[in-house]
Scaffold this active site. Sequence first.
Site, PDB file in Angstrom:
ATOM      1  N   THR A   1       0.873  -1.175   0.000  1.00 12.41           N
ATOM      2  CA  THR A   1       0.000   0.000   0.000  1.00 12.41           C
ATOM      3  C   THR A   1       0.912   1.227   0.000  1.00 12.41           C
ATOM      4  O   THR A   1       2.121   1.111   0.196  1.00 12.41           O
ATOM      5  CB  THR A   1      -0.873   0.052   1.269  1.00 12.41           C
ATOM      6  OG1 THR A   1      -0.018   0.127   2.404  1.00 12.41           O
ATOM      7  CG2 THR A   1      -1.775  -1.160   1.384  1.00 12.41           C
TER       8      THR A   1
ATOM      9  N   ILE B   1       7.702  -2.454   7.278  1.00  7.23           N
ATOM     10  CA  ILE B   1       7.801  -0.991   7.323  1.00  7.23           C
ATOM     11  C   ILE B   1       8.337  -0.470   5.991  1.00  7.23           C
ATOM     12  O   ILE B   1       9.462  -0.809   5.593  1.00  7.23           O
ATOM     13  CB  ILE B   1       8.721  -0.512   8.478  1.00  7.23           C
ATOM     14  CG1 ILE B   1       8.352  -1.202   9.796  1.00  7.23           C
ATOM     15  CG2 ILE B   1       8.649   1.011   8.608  1.00  7.23           C
ATOM     16  CD1 ILE B   1       6.907  -1.062  10.200  1.00  7.23           C
ATOM     17  N   LYS B   2       7.508   0.328   5.329  1.00 17.77           N
ATOM     18  CA  LYS B   2       7.888   0.870   4.018  1.00 17.77           C
ATOM     19  C   LYS B   2       8.486   2.258   4.217  1.00 17.77           C
ATOM     20  O   LYS B   2       7.850   3.151   4.802  1.00 17.77           O
ATOM     21  CB  LYS B   2       6.645   0.933   3.134  1.00 17.77           C
ATOM     22  CG  LYS B   2       6.910   0.969   1.657  1.00 17.77           C
ATOM     23  CD  LYS B   2       5.596   0.811   0.902  1.00 17.77           C
ATOM     24  CE  LYS B   2       5.794   0.839  -0.589  1.00 17.77           C
ATOM     25  NZ  LYS B   2       4.500   0.865  -1.298  1.00 17.77           N
ATOM     26  N   LEU B   3       9.711   2.428   3.738  1.00 16.30           N
ATOM     27  CA  LEU B   3      10.491   3.647   3.989  1.00 16.30           C
ATOM     28  C   LEU B   3      10.918   4.272   2.666  1.00 16.30           C
ATOM     29  O   LEU B   3      11.310   3.547   1.735  1.00 16.30           O
ATOM     30  CB  LEU B   3      11.756   3.288   4.784  1.00 16.30           C
ATOM     31  CG  LEU B   3      11.504   2.620   6.140  1.00 16.30           C
ATOM     32  CD1 LEU B   3      12.726   1.812   6.566  1.00 16.30           C
ATOM     33  CD2 LEU B   3      11.173   3.674   7.186  1.00 16.30           C
TER      34      LEU B   3
ATOM     35  N   ALA C   1       3.406  -1.234   4.986  1.00 12.89           N
ATOM     36  CA  ALA C   1       2.726  -0.048   5.514  1.00 12.89           C
ATOM     37  C   ALA C   1       3.739   1.087   5.513  1.00 12.89           C
ATOM     38  O   ALA C   1       4.812   0.977   6.121  1.00 12.89           O
ATOM     39  CB  ALA C   1       2.223  -0.328   6.929  1.00 12.89           C
TER      40      ALA C   1
END
Length: 217
Positions: A27, A86-88, A60
């Site tokens: 997402t 964890i999307k960074l 996310a």
Amino acid sequence: MKFFIDTANLEQIKEAQDMGILDGVTTNPSLMAKEGITGTDNIMKHYVDICNIVDGDVSAEVISTDFDGMVREGEALAELHEQIVIKLPMIKDGIKACKYFSDRGIKTNVTLVFSPGQALLAAKAGATYVSPFIGRLDDISTDGLNLIAEIRHIYDNYAFETQILAASVRHTMHVIDCAKLGADVMTGPLKSITGLLNHPLTDIGLEKFLADYKKGN
Ligand code: G3P
């Protein structure tokens, strides 16, 4: 190659999950907004709803752009569900945060990657996934698939374990080409997955088999 669906639409996630071929979900803030999911509490709840539909990893994305903010947000997201990744963003503090989370055994996805050098940094920081955006490169007349090939080559040279997650996949040919090039994962809209089902000879053949069966019964 793993199949992720790139949407925050629960119905589409369910449809892909029901086919039995879904390995995860990605997402981003734009996809959340498209579904009308706004405000931190609603977004957090939506991530949990997604995790409760699929078995695999759910990316996310943090919205902070500084290291402390990313760590704070990422830790809260990781607390939500064991499937959360964890999307960074691919910026200096994003790489620093990636190293922070990977040192602590928390999965990460470094996003907005458009060059082999950026992918090399993500791997060095221990990212679980790196997300090169192939469709957006194609949009500016640059070969997005070539980036997948370049990253595959570099990662294989050094046996980096970071998985190449081909993102911004737009259609079925992107999926097939990513598979040929050895991407570990692809993420795209539902139509890029269900479109793989289609062939007119399948439809014609099935129609004939059913008609012939009826003749004999
Ligand atoms: O996973 C990244 C993706 O959401 C971007 O796709 O189609 O907006 O370029 P697109």
